[in-house]
Design a protein around this motif. Sequence first.
Motif, mmCIF file in Angstrom:
data_model
loop_
_atom_site.group_PDB
_atom_site.id
_atom_site.type_symbol
_atom_site.label_atom_id
_atom_site.label_comp_id
_atom_site.label_asym_id
_atom_site.label_seq_id
_atom_site.Cartn_x
_atom_site.Cartn_y
_atom_site.Cartn_z
ATOM 1 N N GLN A 78 -0.453 -16.768 21.433
ATOM 2 C CA GLN A 78 0.603 -17.974 20.933
ATOM 3 C C GLN A 78 1.107 -18.756 21.946
ATOM 4 O O GLN A 78 1.074 -18.484 23.167
ATOM 5 N N GLU A 79 1.570 -20.004 21.804
ATOM 6 C CA GLU A 79 2.059 -21.199 22.685
ATOM 7 C C GLU A 79 0.998 -21.257 23.729
ATOM 8 O O GLU A 79 1.165 -21.173 24.993
ATOM 9 N N MET A 80 -0.277 -21.694 23.299
ATOM 10 C CA MET A 80 -1.422 -21.902 23.891
ATOM 11 C C MET A 80 -1.294 -23.672 24.274
ATOM 12 O O MET A 80 -1.513 -24.298 23.311
ATOM 13 N N SER A 81 -1.012 -23.956 25.700
ATOM 14 C CA SER A 81 -0.800 -25.286 25.616
ATOM 15 C C SER A 81 -2.066 -26.200 25.990
ATOM 16 O O SER A 81 -3.414 -25.439 26.358
ATOM 17 N N THR A 82 -2.198 -27.298 25.760
ATOM 18 C CA THR A 82 -3.336 -28.321 25.795
ATOM 19 C C THR A 82 -3.663 -28.733 27.256
ATOM 20 O O THR A 82 -4.708 -29.044 27.513
ATOM 21 N N ARG A 83 -2.663 -28.386 27.951
ATOM 22 C CA ARG A 83 -2.576 -28.809 29.551
ATOM 23 C C ARG A 83 -2.567 -27.789 30.551
ATOM 24 O O ARG A 83 -3.067 -27.956 31.648
ATOM 25 N N ARG A 84 -2.515 -26.555 30.211
ATOM 26 C CA ARG A 84 -2.129 -25.560 31.175
ATOM 27 C C ARG A 84 -2.959 -24.148 30.666
ATOM 28 O O ARG A 84 -2.388 -23.618 29.802
ATOM 29 N N GLY A 85 -3.919 -23.988 31.101
ATOM 30 C CA GLY A 85 -4.477 -22.713 30.979
ATOM 31 C C GLY A 85 -5.731 -22.660 29.829
ATOM 32 O O GLY A 85 -5.204 -22.925 28.590
ATOM 33 N N TRP B 235 2.153 -27.572 22.962
ATOM 34 C CA TRP B 235 2.225 -26.514 23.482
ATOM 35 C C TRP B 235 2.277 -25.251 22.718
ATOM 36 O O TRP B 235 2.309 -23.896 23.025
ATOM 37 N N SER B 236 2.171 -25.416 21.467
ATOM 38 C CA SER B 236 2.276 -24.301 20.355
ATOM 39 C C SER B 236 0.963 -24.027 19.847
ATOM 40 O O SER B 236 0.901 -23.736 18.394
ATOM 41 N N GLY B 237 -0.330 -24.001 20.475
ATOM 42 C CA GLY B 237 -1.517 -23.578 19.848
ATOM 43 C C GLY B 237 -1.463 -22.038 19.567
ATOM 44 O O GLY B 237 -0.777 -21.247 20.341
ATOM 45 N N MET B 238 -2.011 -21.558 18.482
ATOM 46 C CA MET B 238 -2.038 -20.126 18.154
ATOM 47 C C MET B 238 -3.699 -20.054 18.056
ATOM 48 O O MET B 238 -4.256 -20.607 17.394
#
Length: 294
Positions: free
Chosen positions: A123-130, A151-154
């Motif tokens: 959870q909270e997978m960012s488009t910019r970090r990681g 910032w809130s990709g799952m």
Amino acid sequence: MRIFRGFVRLCAILGAVMLLGSYMGAIHPLGDSLAVFRVWIAGGAAGAGLVLLMVGSRKVGWATTIFAAIALAPIFTALSTATAAPEASSLTIYTKNVLGGWGDNDAIIADILASEADVVMLQEMSTRRGDFVGALRETHPHHHLCRFSDWSGMAVLSRWPLEEGYCSPYRSFAAARVAHPDGPIWAVSTHLVWPYPHEQAVALDYALPFLNTIEGRAVVAGDFNMAPWGHSVGQIASATGTQRIGQVFTTIEVRNLPMTIDHVLTDGLGTTERRPRFGSDHYGIVAHIGWPDA
């Protein structure tokens, strides 16, 4: 002394009212907000009740202390009781809120690999970090990603193919059916918004119609932003035919208050272990799950 006794009596009564309200999540979302803090509300009410007993206000003192003890008893039992372990684990899952990629991503990825998880729910997978999907592509080549904001990709990442996927219309979950060798398993990576005054109840209104369609084996895991005894957790468990597994341990500290808001729910048997934070605000959870009919 009279003024002091009156003040403590007021605190005890307010504590008891708030404690009672923490069971009313089915009536109003405010109840679930209070449920998150039930341990501290009950502890404060118990303390006020004991003080009243010492200063001679026995009726209110006993009533408040007993009510608080009844509320705390199942929590302390859960802290010391392990759930039933499967005879054999057929699925290992790793779940974690990665804080929009602001944690130590390399350490998180290394921990996922060390856990030998079959399915990873983030959870909270960012488009910019990681780039967790890219970093785990060799071991977990199949993924289903739901993007609700930058910032809130799952995501659900799997060793095995995914037969279908679904993203909730309001931020709450990313679901995918995993083609496990022993039969399909629904994996639901969950991240609810905070309860009232935020819109956790609204998010569930959108999520439950789909969750009610899930049949067969299922694992629902992630950041519920709700204590295990909250009404919203019960709604999800009821919809998916699952129950929470593992002991109650701290998964996040909010202003130094330890809370348990990350969970693993399944219709199988399982045990959980807590993994380090690695720079995130949430601890990770590894669960070993088995099904008696596997």
